[in-house]
Design an enzyme around this catalytic site. Structure first.
Site, PDB file in Angstrom:
ATOM      1  N   HIS A  95       8.233 -25.337   6.534  1.00  0.00           N
ATOM      2  CA  HIS A  95       7.141 -26.158   7.061  1.00  0.00           C
ATOM      3  C   HIS A  95       5.808 -25.927   6.372  1.00  0.00           C
ATOM      4  O   HIS A  95       4.966 -26.830   6.368  1.00  0.00           O
ATOM      5  CB  HIS A  95       6.971 -25.926   8.560  1.00  0.00           C
ATOM      6  CG  HIS A  95       8.084 -26.506   9.368  1.00  0.00           C
ATOM      7  ND1 HIS A  95       8.025 -26.597  10.737  1.00  0.00           N
ATOM      8  CD2 HIS A  95       9.286 -27.034   9.014  1.00  0.00           C
ATOM      9  CE1 HIS A  95       9.150 -27.152  11.189  1.00  0.00           C
ATOM     10  NE2 HIS A  95       9.925 -27.409  10.150  1.00  0.00           N
ATOM     11  N   THR A 145       1.130  -3.046   9.009  1.00  0.00           N
ATOM     12  CA  THR A 145       1.457  -4.158   9.905  1.00  0.00           C
ATOM     13  C   THR A 145       1.782  -5.443   9.152  1.00  0.00           C
ATOM     14  O   THR A 145       2.285  -6.390   9.748  1.00  0.00           O
ATOM     15  CB  THR A 145       0.288  -4.478  10.856  1.00  0.00           C
ATOM     16  OG1 THR A 145      -0.830  -4.911  10.068  1.00  0.00           O
ATOM     17  CG2 THR A 145      -0.080  -3.277  11.718  1.00  0.00           C
ATOM     18  N   HIS A 195       5.305 -32.351   6.674  1.00  0.00           N
ATOM     19  CA  HIS A 195       4.833 -31.007   6.377  1.00  0.00           C
ATOM     20  C   HIS A 195       3.999 -30.983   5.094  1.00  0.00           C
ATOM     21  O   HIS A 195       3.050 -30.222   4.982  1.00  0.00           O
ATOM     22  CB  HIS A 195       6.008 -30.031   6.277  1.00  0.00           C
ATOM     23  CG  HIS A 195       6.867 -30.042   7.502  1.00  0.00           C
ATOM     24  ND1 HIS A 195       6.402 -29.657   8.735  1.00  0.00           N
ATOM     25  CD2 HIS A 195       8.150 -30.422   7.670  1.00  0.00           C
ATOM     26  CE1 HIS A 195       7.373 -29.786   9.630  1.00  0.00           C
ATOM     27  NE2 HIS A 195       8.440 -30.256   9.005  1.00  0.00           N
ATOM     28  N   CYS A 254       2.363  -3.731   4.045  1.00  0.00           N
ATOM     29  CA  CYS A 254       1.468  -2.655   4.460  1.00  0.00           C
ATOM     30  C   CYS A 254       1.929  -2.234   5.854  1.00  0.00           C
ATOM     31  O   CYS A 254       3.006  -2.625   6.294  1.00  0.00           O
ATOM     32  CB  CYS A 254      -0.009  -3.074   4.412  1.00  0.00           C
ATOM     33  SG  CYS A 254      -0.544  -4.291   5.639  1.00  0.00           S
ATOM     34  N   ASP A 302       0.869  -1.174   0.000  1.00  0.00           N
ATOM     35  CA  ASP A 302       0.000   0.000   0.000  1.00  0.00           C
ATOM     36  C   ASP A 302       0.910   1.229   0.000  1.00  0.00           C
ATOM     37  O   ASP A 302       2.140   1.124  -0.095  1.00  0.00           O
ATOM     38  CB  ASP A 302      -0.984  -0.027   1.171  1.00  0.00           C
ATOM     39  CG  ASP A 302      -0.325   0.106   2.536  1.00  0.00           C
ATOM     40  OD1 ASP A 302       0.918   0.261   2.621  1.00  0.00           O
ATOM     41  OD2 ASP A 302      -1.056   0.071   3.539  1.00  0.00           O
TER      42      ASP A 302
END
Length: 149
Positions: free
Chosen positions: A102, A71, A137, A69, A12
């Protein structure tokens, strides 16, 4: 160019500078950066940018995606709505390595308000150099894929 060398980059408006630093960093390592913007600081909507990068990865046009962005959370949520995408938010290199080893993550999300440039580049390096371990995995990744609607 083959998709195996291509990384989709998007963010963003808040993360333009860090995204551009990451683009330069991955290009210096031999990757092809497919930087889809934005390029101007006007307010933008992170879901659109997360989706756009995720579609490049899901289509096979790009091997990986790196999105940013404030966070890293919102843009990651949007990317994960695209079928075939496994994206995680990472604020440390260990987590970035583990989502590849994983979870066979094909996208990485970083929060520009959470980590600085030096740490972000270390996170990117950990993500890009790690390899999926398969085995138990792979079974779990298959279970995650089965949840897609």
């Amino acid at each position: 160019m083959p998709a195996t060398n291509r990384i989709a980059l998007s963010s963003d408006h808040a993360a333009i500078q860090l995204r551009q630093a990451i683009a330069g960093h991955v290009v210096a390592q031999g990757w092809i950066a497919v930087d889809i913007g934005p390029t101007t600081p006007e307010s933008t909507h992170y879901p659109q940018h997360g989706e756009a990068a995720a579609r490049l990865v899901a289509s096979g046009d790009c091997r990986f995606g790196i999105i940013l962005c404030g966070t890293g959370q919102g843009i990651m949520m949007a990317a994960n709505k695209v079928r075939g995408i496994r994206c995680g938010v990472c604020a440390d290199p260990f987590s970035a390595r583990m989502i590849r080893q994983h979870n066979d993550a094909n996208m990485l999300s970083i929060g520009v308000r959470v980590v600085g440039e030096g740490l972000a580049l270390d996170i990117v390096d950990a993500f890009l150099t790690a390899r999926f371990e398969g085995g138990r995995h792979a079974t779990r990744v298959g279970m995650i894929e089965a949840l897609e609607v």
